[in-house]
Design an enzyme around this catalytic site. Structure first.
Site, short mmCIF file in Angstrom:
data_model
loop_
_atom_site.label_atom_id
_atom_site.label_comp_id
_atom_site.label_asym_id
_atom_site.label_seq_id
_atom_site.Cartn_x
_atom_site.Cartn_y
_atom_site.Cartn_z
N ASP A 192 30.68 27.98 64.86
CA ASP A 192 30.36 27.56 66.22
C ASP A 192 31.03 26.23 66.57
OD1 ASP A 192 28.77 26.11 64.44
OD2 ASP A 192 26.87 26.59 65.39
N ASP A 210 32.23 19.65 63.56
CA ASP A 210 31.65 18.33 63.84
C ASP A 210 32.31 17.36 62.86
OD1 ASP A 210 29.90 16.32 64.73
OD2 ASP A 210 28.25 16.98 63.49
N LYS A 229 34.33 18.35 68.02
CA LYS A 229 34.11 16.97 68.50
C LYS A 229 35.15 16.10 67.82
CE LYS A 229 29.07 17.57 68.68
NZ LYS A 229 27.81 17.23 67.98
N PHE A 279 25.09 16.01 71.36
CA PHE A 279 24.48 17.15 70.67
C PHE A 279 24.32 18.29 71.66
CE2 PHE A 279 21.48 19.77 68.39
CZ PHE A 279 21.99 19.68 67.10
N VAL A 280 24.94 19.43 71.35
CA VAL A 280 24.95 20.55 72.28
C VAL A 280 24.18 21.74 71.72
CG1 VAL A 280 27.08 19.89 73.46
CG2 VAL A 280 27.20 21.33 71.40
N ASP A 322 21.89 25.66 67.88
CA ASP A 322 20.46 25.38 67.99
C ASP A 322 20.15 23.90 67.84
OD1 ASP A 322 21.03 25.20 65.13
OD2 ASP A 322 18.85 25.13 64.88
P1 IMP Z 1 30.05 19.83 60.15
O1 IMP Z 1 29.97 20.29 58.72
O2 IMP Z 1 29.66 18.39 60.32
O3 IMP Z 1 31.37 20.14 60.81
O4 IMP Z 1 28.92 20.58 60.91
C1 IMP Z 1 29.04 21.84 61.27
C2 IMP Z 1 27.67 22.43 61.56
O5 IMP Z 1 26.73 21.45 62.08
C3 IMP Z 1 27.85 23.45 62.64
O6 IMP Z 1 28.11 24.72 62.09
C4 IMP Z 1 26.54 23.40 63.36
O7 IMP Z 1 25.64 24.31 62.74
C5 IMP Z 1 26.01 22.00 63.17
N1 IMP Z 1 26.26 21.15 64.36
C6 IMP Z 1 27.15 20.14 64.49
N2 IMP Z 1 27.11 19.59 65.72
C7 IMP Z 1 26.17 20.30 66.40
C8 IMP Z 1 25.69 20.23 67.76
O8 IMP Z 1 26.10 19.42 68.61
N3 IMP Z 1 24.72 21.12 68.08
C9 IMP Z 1 24.23 22.05 67.21
N4 IMP Z 1 24.67 22.16 65.95
C10 IMP Z 1 25.63 21.28 65.55
MG MG Z 2 26.54 26.12 61.64
#
Ligand code: IMP
Ligand code: MG
Length: 186
Positions: free
Chosen positions: A94, A97, A125, A146-147, A153
């Protein structure tokens, strides 16, 4: 709750993503792996726009967030994977981040025999990235907010919103009716 991306903008973005994947992969066999749970809506819309021989699988990843909006420890479950030996894989999530989830999953899929792994995310992001890798396909770059919605979710709630919205603190308090219980969401 403030709308960031409408249904029409999302549909146009996924049309574009599917065209990019098709342009690169043509009719070659592809295994499309979605990251549970946030990618389910995107997977459903993307798969129906892809042509050619496709296999589908899922993995599960979760950062311990609870009601927080910043990531914590990463947990992965790969036992749902199909056999990836010799396969070209498209890994779908999805949002990108920090990038830590996709970075870890790409390495795991190679260990499971994938010959190539491309990555596709609906959202990124750019100001939050903590890893060297970048997704191969990105639907939309968004600000550091945060979306929720379209599969994303907060504390288990809001995945069924058909649009992407920015969660404000008042909405966050009411997520899933569990204002303060620390728990795993993904
Ligand atoms: P990362 O490992 O930091 O890239 O995080 C990825 C996971 O964090 C995504 O698959 C989402 O499940 C969750 N996540 C990151 N940012 C958001 C947000 O703004 N809203 C909801 N879930 C998020
Ligand atoms: Mg995820």
């Amino acid at each position: 709750m403030k709308r960031l991306l409408s249904r029409d903008e999302l549909a146009a973005g996924i049309d574009r993503l599917a065209a990019e994947v098709r342009g690169d992969c043509g009719d070659k066999p592809l295994t499309v792996i979605g990251v549970l749970t946030g990618s389910i809506v995107l997977m459903a819309d993307l798969l129906r726009r892809l042509e050619g021989p496709i296999e589908v699988g899922m993995v599960w990843a979760s950062s311990y967030r609870g009601t927080a909006t910043r990531p914590g420890r990463l947990d992965l479950r790969l036992d749902l994977l199909p056999d990836l030996t010799g396969r070209d894989v498209l890994l779908v999530d999805d949002i990108f981040d920090t990038g830590r989830t996709l970075e870890a999953l790409v390495a795991s899929l190679h260990q499971h025999g994938a010959v190539s792994v491309r990555t596709l995310v609906l959202l990124r992001k750019p100001t939050r990235t903590e890893v060297v890798m970048n997704p191969d396909y990105v639907g939309f770059d968004i600000p550091d907010a945060f979306v929720v919605g379209y599969g994303l979710d907060h504390d288990g709630a809001w995945r069924n919103l058909p649009e992407i919205c920015i969660l404000d603190p008042a909405d966050a308090e009411g997520s899933a009716g569990r204002p303060s219980a620390a728990q795993t969401t993904d």
